[in-house]
Write an enzyme that holds these catalytic residues in place. Structure first.
Site, short mmCIF file in Angstrom:
data_model
loop_
_atom_site.label_atom_id
_atom_site.label_comp_id
_atom_site.label_asym_id
_atom_site.label_seq_id
_atom_site.Cartn_x
_atom_site.Cartn_y
_atom_site.Cartn_z
N CYS A 1 -9.97 46.97 11.67
CA CYS A 1 -10.13 48.23 10.94
C CYS A 1 -9.83 49.45 11.79
CB CYS A 1 -11.53 48.31 10.36
SG CYS A 1 -11.77 47.27 8.91
N ASN B 1 -3.53 46.61 8.13
CA ASN B 1 -4.63 45.67 8.33
C ASN B 1 -5.47 45.60 7.07
OD1 ASN B 1 -6.80 44.19 10.01
ND2 ASN B 1 -7.90 45.94 9.18
N GLU B 2 -5.43 44.48 6.40
CA GLU B 2 -6.19 44.17 5.19
C GLU B 2 -6.24 45.33 4.18
OE1 GLU B 2 -9.91 42.72 6.75
OE2 GLU B 2 -10.91 44.66 6.53
#
Length: 784
Positions: free
Chosen positions: A229, A353-354
């Site tokens: 994150c 990222n995600e």
């Protein structure tokens, strides 16, 4: 009937490639106070409330006044050593007496000092006027006893770097770095640093050796970095203190790297930067896998306008040139000037990222096209969000297929039961699709049971190498005194480190990966569910308000979908912590309908069903994390698994028609008549034996076997094609542990593999696996 495991050594099914690796993210103080060996906390006086509300410029520093000495400490920014780290310490010392100065408290209990070990001190300093007596540098124990001493003679002609070497005379893990003035005056300090001399590979600005060695011992095929994150949470301006992670800020002299907010609630010095990441990858034989932001912050929905994406895309292209360009190129030259003339041979690059949401995938296309045109050999990694299934997950896969991404980054943290129930997850994935990069995964916990379930799941990853290209457990590191997230693969304090049971499973699979999957056939092995077949999700139904939220619910209707019988319930206004218990049903097919309204707050509703108790239930959540989710999850023994997710924002003072339908273990949810979630809460179907086999390029045969059940299992193992050969090698076995057992600082290897020599005569033999065991056989013809 006799159980038989047959491995066809003549059939190489699929290359295993770079399947198993590691993932490094600076959370849990994994870098500063962890892998990065700097022992001084807040070395450049840049700590700030933007990092953490409790922080200030003198965090981790204290003044030292002895016998009448007077010391004043101030953090200033009028004349810094450079503009990127503008703050420095001004020390006014008066009435010197027997000691006037200041000290650093380090991380954890203090600065770890070991007898006879050498420490490298450095700082930038100057004085307002000339002083005759040197400044004394000390390493002291917890009680103030001096364990090492050196000095520097600051000058009043501007900032200058000073260095000295200190050797500890005793061991103390709660030490302090003390700087004392012997003469009245005004002194200035910045970039006060202390490194152990025995950093990994002896590299300047290096890494803590014991942690680095645990990682190197795994022999990972790749390392993903720097997150996580922290890659995509922050301001879009690279000069902002709380910017997204920008790789160019991490290069060059450490004193010129800007301090930044780490989104896990602390400060990040960037001392461990991109050059150090690439260098560490090279040192441990892992391919670098950097992840760059895609011009979008999903935490705050900040996004770069499409027409302004050019510099962000160029940043990605420059990174590839930095890693792979020859020293005649702009960024290849910078790499060479940093001390690495040869390329780093970058093969993989992740964008985002995600992420979830259309803004990211719209921007990803521009990155993908530009990188593919200039660097067609780079394997590009797309995102599918932080959920194992659902509309946003499918949006990511659609983007990957449309763009021709090489891999799709999947993330999920689930219960051990979910991993066992989803062992066959990738069986139906197509070889012609982008491959899966399982970039973050773990079951909730560091017990032996968690490691056992993960090992079983990993045999499924290996068996599906046609679809799964890369996988890495996450998170990797955790400082036991600064925990943001758990579980974690490796735990440490300021002087000790241990690998969890999960670590030893990962290490077993990484060091025994193999290069090609072999055809493997099991005969007469059984499967069984953990409970009665297809046990329905029956139990209590409960409506509650989510955290920091007030809701109303009314017109509540419960319907038996088999008989058509309808029950009604009284509605209620609910605040956080309040719940409305509705029905306790034993039905296998039912529907709950009600009108829901959020009156205020940051989230929305929770509807529990199949409720046995708070630790064992299913949940429909509306307005989850940051009020972005409509998801269905399952709780088993207090460990959650998100089964599916869709993007949804719950608005205040708006009524929604909410509907939940449960049939057996299949679940559907609707909002205003629109299907939002459709999933199944699968029960684990336990195989009698989980297994996979491979061969490496040296001709070693590797057989991995997992018995998740309590009872031992005996079977015949045959390596077909080796019937006239005695195969010799090693057996690595983890067994004999309680399912709740864990490693610790006191027993760091309580759960770890035991190695024994083994011979398989004529390529066959009887194998017995104890209950709850993990076994890896590594066999060769010439006993290598």
């Amino acid at each position: 009937m006799q159980k038989h495991l047959k491995i066809d050594t003549s059939q190489k099914v699929t290359p295993l490639g770079d399947l198993y690796g590691i993932f490094f993210e600076d959370l849990n103080h994994a870098a500063d106070g962890g892998l990065y060996a700097e022992l001084v906390q807040n070395r450049s006086f840049e700590f700030d409330p933007i990092d953490n509300k409790a922080y200030h410029g003198l965090t981790a520093w204290e003044k030292l006044e002895k016998k009448g000495a007077k010391v004043t400490l101030e953090v200033e920014d009028k004349a810094p050593i450079n503009s990127r780290n503008p703050h420095y310490l001004t020390v006014t010392a008066k009435a010197i007496g027997d000691g006037a100065g200041f000290m650093n408290l380090g991380f954890n209990t203090g600065i770890p000092l070991e007898k006879a070990k050498i420490y490298q001190f450095s700082c930038y300093s100057k004085t307002e006027t000339a002083v005759e007596k040197p400044v004394v540098i000390k390493l002291t124990g917890a009680e103030g006893q001096v364990l090492a001493e050196g000095s520097l003679q600051p000058e009043n002609n501007g900032w200058r770097k000073y260095e000295c070497t200190l050797t500890a005379t005793a061991t103390d893990y709660s030490g302090r770095l003390v700087i004392e003035m012997q003469e009245t005056g005004k002194y200035y300090f910045d970039m006060i640093s202390l490194f152990p001399a025995d950093v990994y590979k002896g590299r300047k600005n290096g890494l803590r050796a014991d942690i680095a060695e645990l990682l190197a011992d795994c022999k990972p095929k790749f390392m993903r970095f720097p997150g996580g994150c922290l890659v995509h949470d922050g301001s879009l301006d690279s000069e902002d203190r709380d910017s997204l992670y920008r790789w160019k800020n991490t290069l060059g002299p450490v004193e010129e790297r800007p301090s930044r907010r780490n989104n896990w609630g602390y400060n990040q010095t960037l001392g461990l930067g991109y050059f150090e990441y690439f260098q560490f990858c090279e040192d441990i034989g892992a391919k670098p896998l950097p992840v760059l932001p895609g011009g979008y912050d999903p935490h705050h929905q900040r996004m770069v306008p499409i027409e302004e994406l050019g510099p962000w895309i160029q940043e990605a292209l420059d990174l590839i040139e930095f890693a792979n360009g020859d020293k005649e190129t702009e960024w290849g030259k910078i790499r060479a000037e940093l001390g690495h003339e040869e390329p780093f041979h970058l093969e993989y690059l992740g964008i985002g990222n995600e992420e979830i949401g259309e803004p990211f995938f719209e921007r990803y296309t521009y990155f993908h096209k530009a990188i593919r045109e200039k660097y067609p050999d780079i394997k590009l990694i797309n995102s599918s969000g932080p959920f194992a299934a659902g509309k946003e997950y499918e949006r990511g896969w659609t983007s990957a297929r449309e763009n021709g991404s090489d891999l799709v980054d999947e993330h999920y943290y689930q219960s051990p039961e979910w991993f066992l129930a989803n062992y066959h997850r990738y069986d139906t994935f197509k070889a012609e699709d982008p491959k899966v990069f399982l970039g973050e995964y773990a079951s909730w916990g560091n017990t032996y049971y968690n490691a056992l379930a993960e090992a079983a799941f990993m045999t499924g990853l290996e068996k599906n190498a046609h679809a799964v290209g890369l996988a890495c457990y996450a998170p990797l590191l955790c400082n036991t005194d600064y925990v943001n997230w758990r579980p974690d693969m490796i735990w440490f304090n300021n002087h000790e480190v241990f690998g969890t049971a999960n670590y030893y499973v990962q290490k077993l699979f990484m060091t025994n990966q193999g290069d090609y999957l072999l055809k493997t056939t099991g005969e007469n092995f059984a499967e069984s569910v953990t409970a009665e077949e297809n046990r329905p999700l029956s139990g209590k139904l409960i409506i509650s308000a989510a955290v920091n939220t007030e809701v109303n619910c009314r017109e509540i209707i419960f319907e038996d979908m088999t008989t058509g019988e309808i029950k009604k319930a009284q509605g209620a206004a609910l605040k956080e912590g309040e719940q409305l218990e509705l029905f306790d049903t034993k039905l296998s097919h039912y529907r709950l309908k009600f009108i829901g309204e959020k009156k205020s707050g940051t989230r929305g509703f929770e509807i529990s069903f199949g409720y046995e108790n708070r630790e064992n239930r299913a949940i429909w959540e509306l307005g989850g994390w940051q009020n972005q989710d409509c998801l269905v999850s399952s709780m088993v023994k207090g460990r959650g698994s998100c089964l599916t997710q869709s993007f949804f924002v719950v608005e205040n003072n708006r009524e929604y028609q909410l509907e939940l339908e449960v049939k057996g273990r299949k679940i559907k949810t609707y909002i205003d008549g629109v299907l939002m979630n459709e999933t199944e809460d699968k029960l684990p179907i336990l195989k009698e034996l989980y297994y996979t086999a491979s061969v490496d390029n040296n001709g070693d045969y590797i057989v991995k076997m997992v018995n998740v059940k309590e009872n031992p299992i005996t079977f015949t193992l045959t390596l077909e094609g080796q019937e006239k050969t005695d195969l010799r090698g090693s057996r690595y076995m983890m067994s004999g542990y309680g399912l709740d057992d864990m490693n610790s600082f006191e027993e760091p290897k309580k759960i770890s593999p035991v190695q024994e020599a083994v011979v398989l005569s004529n390529g066959t033999g009887e194998i017995t696996l104890p209950g709850h065991s993990i076994v890896v056989l590594r066999l060769s013809k010439d006993d290598r």
